[in-house]
Design a protein around this motif. Structure first.
Motif, PDB file in Angstrom:
ATOM      1  N   ILE A 178      47.155  36.117  30.382  1.00 35.78           N
ATOM      2  CA  ILE A 178      45.738  36.049  30.029  1.00 35.78           C
ATOM      3  C   ILE A 178      45.162  37.456  29.998  1.00 35.78           C
ATOM      4  N   VAL A 179      44.550  37.799  28.874  1.00 37.66           N
ATOM      5  CA  VAL A 179      43.875  39.083  28.720  1.00 37.66           C
ATOM      6  C   VAL A 179      42.393  38.802  28.522  1.00 37.66           C
ATOM      7  N   ALA A 180      41.547  39.449  29.321  1.00 34.33           N
ATOM      8  CA  ALA A 180      40.103  39.239  29.222  1.00 34.33           C
ATOM      9  C   ALA A 180      39.421  40.502  28.728  1.00 34.33           C
ATOM     10  N   SER A 222      32.144  42.794  28.585  1.00 34.27           N
ATOM     11  CA  SER A 222      31.338  43.959  28.957  1.00 34.27           C
ATOM     12  C   SER A 222      30.822  43.881  30.388  1.00 34.27           C
ATOM     13  N   ASP A 223      30.904  42.679  31.003  1.00 34.99           N
ATOM     14  CA  ASP A 223      30.448  42.494  32.383  1.00 34.99           C
ATOM     15  C   ASP A 223      31.640  42.578  33.331  1.00 34.99           C
ATOM     16  N   PRO A 224      31.718  43.608  34.161  1.00 38.38           N
ATOM     17  CA  PRO A 224      32.873  43.733  35.064  1.00 38.38           C
ATOM     18  C   PRO A 224      32.929  42.654  36.140  1.00 38.38           C
ATOM     19  N   GLN A 225      31.827  41.930  36.337  1.00 35.81           N
ATOM     20  CA  GLN A 225      31.783  40.867  37.344  1.00 35.81           C
ATOM     21  C   GLN A 225      32.066  39.480  36.758  1.00 35.81           C
ATOM     22  N   ALA A 226      32.433  39.406  35.500  1.00 42.45           N
ATOM     23  CA  ALA A 226      32.689  38.106  34.867  1.00 42.45           C
ATOM     24  C   ALA A 226      33.824  37.386  35.583  1.00 42.45           C
ATOM     25  N   PRO A 227      33.652  36.102  35.900  1.00 43.10           N
ATOM     26  CA  PRO A 227      34.681  35.339  36.629  1.00 43.10           C
ATOM     27  C   PRO A 227      36.040  35.305  35.938  1.00 43.10           C
ATOM     28  N   ILE A 228      36.064  35.484  34.620  1.00 40.81           N
ATOM     29  CA  ILE A 228      37.330  35.420  33.884  1.00 40.81           C
ATOM     30  C   ILE A 228      38.306  36.473  34.384  1.00 40.81           C
ATOM     31  N   ASP A 246      45.467  38.354  33.778  1.00 35.96           N
ATOM     32  CA  ASP A 246      46.567  39.267  34.095  1.00 35.96           C
ATOM     33  C   ASP A 246      46.188  40.702  33.734  1.00 35.96           C
ATOM     34  N   TYR A 247      45.407  40.839  32.670  1.00 38.26           N
ATOM     35  CA  TYR A 247      44.929  42.144  32.239  1.00 38.26           C
ATOM     36  C   TYR A 247      43.454  42.009  31.877  1.00 38.26           C
ATOM     37  N   GLY A 248      42.646  42.974  32.303  1.00 37.99           N
ATOM     38  CA  GLY A 248      41.225  42.950  32.006  1.00 37.99           C
ATOM     39  C   GLY A 248      40.770  44.235  31.356  1.00 37.99           C
ATOM     40  N   ILE A 249      39.922  44.104  30.350  1.00 41.97           N
ATOM     41  CA  ILE A 249      39.349  45.263  29.662  1.00 41.97           C
ATOM     42  C   ILE A 249      37.834  45.133  29.713  1.00 41.97           C
ATOM     43  N   GLY A 257      34.465  46.408  28.433  1.00 40.18           N
ATOM     44  CA  GLY A 257      33.954  47.221  27.337  1.00 40.18           C
ATOM     45  C   GLY A 257      33.372  46.373  26.232  1.00 40.18           C
ATOM     46  N   ASP A 258      32.801  47.032  25.235  1.00 39.39           N
ATOM     47  CA  ASP A 258      32.211  46.375  24.072  1.00 39.39           C
ATOM     48  C   ASP A 258      33.336  45.924  23.141  1.00 39.39           C
ATOM     49  N   MET A 259      33.352  44.631  22.845  1.00 35.81           N
ATOM     50  CA  MET A 259      34.446  44.101  22.025  1.00 35.81           C
ATOM     51  C   MET A 259      34.488  44.742  20.639  1.00 35.81           C
ATOM     52  N   ARG A 260      33.350  45.263  20.161  1.00 34.67           N
ATOM     53  CA  ARG A 260      33.332  45.911  18.845  1.00 34.67           C
ATOM     54  C   ARG A 260      34.075  47.239  18.858  1.00 34.67           C
ATOM     55  N   GLU A 261      34.288  47.767  20.036  1.00 37.50           N
ATOM     56  CA  GLU A 261      35.090  48.981  20.187  1.00 37.50           C
ATOM     57  C   GLU A 261      36.511  48.651  20.625  1.00 37.50           C
ATOM     58  N   VAL A 262      36.630  47.640  21.497  1.00 39.35           N
ATOM     59  CA  VAL A 262      37.934  47.289  22.054  1.00 39.35           C
ATOM     60  C   VAL A 262      38.852  46.688  20.994  1.00 39.35           C
ATOM     61  N   ILE A 263      38.333  45.738  20.207  1.00 40.75           N
ATOM     62  CA  ILE A 263      39.192  45.043  19.243  1.00 40.75           C
ATOM     63  C   ILE A 263      39.747  45.985  18.172  1.00 40.75           C
TER      64      ILE A 263
END
Length: 316
Positions: free
Chosen positions: A282-284, A287-293, A298-301, A303-309
């Motif tokens: 699972i990769v999450a 932009s919210d570092p406190q998101a329960p996901i 297994d890996y968390g990013i 950041g803004d998805m418009r930059e990450v993707i």
């Protein structure tokens, strides 16, 4: 005594859930019979597919024009007729939308209990299933002459193909369960026109939450095209009218177990986690570092998805 599995199929092809139900059935150390109920056009090919599933010892096939519609009443009536021939200790089906319709109806007809959505078999009478959106597991004891079970398919590995096919027996159909004026007929069948993999079968799934928004969907589609991935959504996206419920992932939608699940803009409500927590990786992206996901990822990013993707696409 044997186990009877009700085969699920679409357009002349066995659903991926059926081999997984066979794997679960084999844990009970009994002969495994598969019952195929369909139209004449698909009977032979479906029976041959079922006969080559490893662990299947016998295939029963019933064909009739009205079975093309796969109505609950007809499937239950045909199953009752096969059970009446004797020799079965269990009747099993996957916890799909069809299994959730047919098995309770069959249980009501037989006035017997069922255990739904099992994920583990402890013994011949004890079965484990999740409750409270997967927060707890309960073990239930099921007694009775014939035990009815629905199986969470992604909890059991699909059975492989065997070289020597099991014997196939053609059975005579029972009359239609519904007759005029209570007749139901199939007017039209339709399915999604997308070329993307179907959610329940996809090796890679991208989940979209409200954090994606309509403006972010072009980014997600580009990533999905690169990965040959299916796209699913959270309940909030469906409730906002941004996607159809057929793409819903979670407790009240599809429960998946892909090799890779990428959650984009999804906070991780417990109802959503219940549908994706069996994913191998699972990769999450949020932009919210406190998101329960992030607690199950297994890996968390962060950041803004418009930059990450775009960055992820550039690495592919």
């Amino acid at each position: 005594m044997a186990i009877l599995i009700l085969a699920e199929h679409e357009n002349g092809r066995l659903e991926a859930a059926t081999p997984s139900v066979v794997s679960a059935a084999r844990l009970l150390e009994s002969d495994v019979h598969v019952l195929v109920m369909t139209s004449e056009a698909h009977g032979e090919i479906l029976a041959q597919q079922a006969a080559t599933i490893e662990g299947v010892t016998d295939v029963k096939v019933v064909t009739a024009p009205y079975l093309e519609a796969q109505l609950t009443e007809d499937l239950a009536a045909q199953t009752q007729a096969v059970i009446a021939r004797g020799g079965y200790r269990y009747v099993m089906m996957s916890s799909s939308y069809k299994g959730k319709r047919v098995m309770p109806y069959l249980g009501a007809q037989r006035n017997t209990d069922i255990v739904a959505d099992i994920t583990k078999i402890e013994s011949e009478e004890m079965f484990v299933r999740p409750v409270y959106a997967g927060s707890l597991l309960v073990a239930e004891r099921l007694k009775g002459e014939i035990k009815l079970l629905t199986v969470r398919a992604n909890a059991f590995p699909p059975a492989k193909i065997q070289t020597q096919a099991a014997p196939i027996e053609v059975l005579a159909p029972t009359p239609p369960a519904l007759t005029p004026p209570h007749e139901i007929r199939c007017v039209e069948r339709s399915g999604p026109s997308s070329s993307r993999p179907e959610l329940s079968r996809a090796r890679i799934v991208i989940g979209c939450g409200l954090g994606v928004g309509e403006n972010g969907m072009p980014f997600v589609r580009k990533l999905a095209d690169k990965l040959d991935a299916a796209i699913g959504v959270s309940r909030a996206v469906v409730e906002e009218g941004m996607a159809s419920s057929e793409f819903l992932l979670g407790q009240t939608g599809k429960i998946i177990a892909p090799e890779l699940y990428i959650a984009i803009g999804i906070s991780g409500a417990v109802q959503h986690l219940a549908g994706i927590k069996d994913s191998k990786v699972i990769v999450a992206v949020n932009s919210d570092p406190q998101a329960p996901i992030f607690q199950i990822a297994d890996y968390g990013i962060v950041g803004d998805m418009r930059e990450v993707i775009p960055a992820l696409i550039g690495l592919l």
